[in-house]
Enzyme design. Structure first.
Site, mmCIF file in Angstrom:
data_model
loop_
_atom_site.group_PDB
_atom_site.id
_atom_site.type_symbol
_atom_site.label_atom_id
_atom_site.label_comp_id
_atom_site.label_asym_id
_atom_site.label_seq_id
_atom_site.Cartn_x
_atom_site.Cartn_y
_atom_site.Cartn_z
ATOM 1 N N HIS A 238 0.833 -1.198 0.000
ATOM 2 C CA HIS A 238 0.000 0.000 0.000
ATOM 3 C C HIS A 238 0.870 1.251 0.000
ATOM 4 O O HIS A 238 2.078 1.196 0.226
ATOM 5 C CB HIS A 238 -0.964 -0.007 1.204
ATOM 6 N N ARG A 248 -4.205 15.259 4.857
ATOM 7 C CA ARG A 248 -4.635 13.954 5.353
ATOM 8 C C ARG A 248 -3.923 13.678 6.671
ATOM 9 O O ARG A 248 -2.706 13.898 6.788
ATOM 10 C CB ARG A 248 -4.303 12.849 4.346
#
Length: 310
Positions: A238, A248
């Site tokens: 990932h 974020r």
């Protein structure tokens, strides 16, 4: 040059933990096919989540000089951009804490209390998920010692688990955290709802993980769990791509065994038809090898070193 493809037609499973028997089946399927899923009705109170998120936002909003007082991350503390021992660079700043003692001298009492409550809750959730996994793999077992073969590694007072906060300022689509797998057993992740997380379903193919509108946790399989399930579960690759319009922030609980713990195939998962793929090793041995790689280096090299043929 490796060509990349983004696929948005693959849905990440959302698993309701309130139905344990059904959740067990769904978790096994998700771990085999993606190595990644989301959980809802997980029992972590929203108040606890909101408190630690607010404290983390307050920390990352401080001037750089104040944040630096909590660093460098050696091994716990504040770091910025340099996210690998060999100098891997990403658009991220982060804070590393040890869950058994999530305190730095620069943190307020509010931060400490919020961290303690959050660690206790996500640790309990991680153990529950691991127990459900074992039940799905080998069936219900009245012997608590056998049914908690994974979770007791996390409950151990010497567990090497980590709590990590990541903050990605807005950027022009650059990679905030490069392609990698998590070497631990399991990762529980919460984010502030900003896009960016992607998982790899095959080489060069990436699936965006959409934020869930409710208080879901993302869960991904780590390298150790792939070894302990004899390759049945997949440790998912990932990364995080930074968005241009919104920062974020994520909180990751990396569930890990003690450094001295012996890692090997779970009882009953190695057969004559499919013998154990890996030799036994200690978590400390694997951690040392894993954390000296650059992000994106092939994990297969590490697994080859640990294979039964060597």
């Amino acid at each position: 040059m490796k060509m990349e493809k983004i696929r948005d037609d693959i849905e990440v499973p959302i698993i309701d933990l309130s139905n344990r028997s059904e959740a067990s089946k769904q978790i096994i399927k998700a771990c085999e096919e993606l190595g990644f899923f989301k959980v809802i009705n997980h029992g972590v109170p929203q108040e606890i989540i909101s408190q630690i998120e607010e404290e983390a936002r307050a920390f990352f909003s401080k001037p750089g000089s104040e944040k630096m007082r909590a660093g460098p991350p050696n091994p716990y503390g504040y770091g910025c951009k340099n996210i690998g021992l060999k100098g891997d660079v990403g658009e991220v700043e982060y804070l590393l804490l040890h869950p058994n003692s999530p305190f730095l001298s620069t943190h307020s009492d509010h931060f400490r209390c919020a961290a303690m409550g959050y660690v206790e809750a996500v640790k309990k959730l991680a153990c529950e998920i691991l127990d459900v996994m074992v039940e799905g793999l080998v069936g219900p077992d009245p012997n608590p010692k056998r049914s908690s073969v994974l979770s007791r590694l996390i409950r151990d007072s010497e567990s090497d688990s980590i709590l990590r906060f990541n903050h990605y300022p807005p950027s022009d689509g650059r990679i905030g955290f490069g392609e990698h797998t998590d070497p631990q057993i399991l990762t529980l992740l919460r984010s502030n709802g900003a896009q960016g997380l992607q998982i790899s379903v095959e080489d060069g193919v990436w699936v965006p993980v959409s934020p869930h509108p409710h208080s879901a946790f993302c869960v991904n399989v780590g390298d150790v769990l792939q070894v302990m399930t004899n390759g049945r579960f997949m440790s998912v690759r990932h990364r995080v791509a930074v968005q241009s319009y919104k920062s974020r922030m994520s909180m990751a609980y990396f569930a890990a065994p003690p450094l001295h713990a012996t890692i090997g195939c779970l009882p009953g998962l190695a057969t004559a038809e499919k013998p154990a793929l890996f030799r036994s090793f200690s978590w400390g041995e694997y951690k040392e090898a894993a954390f000296t790689r650059r992000l994106g280096d092939s994990r297969l090299n590490l697994f080859t070193l640990l294979s039964q043929d060597n």
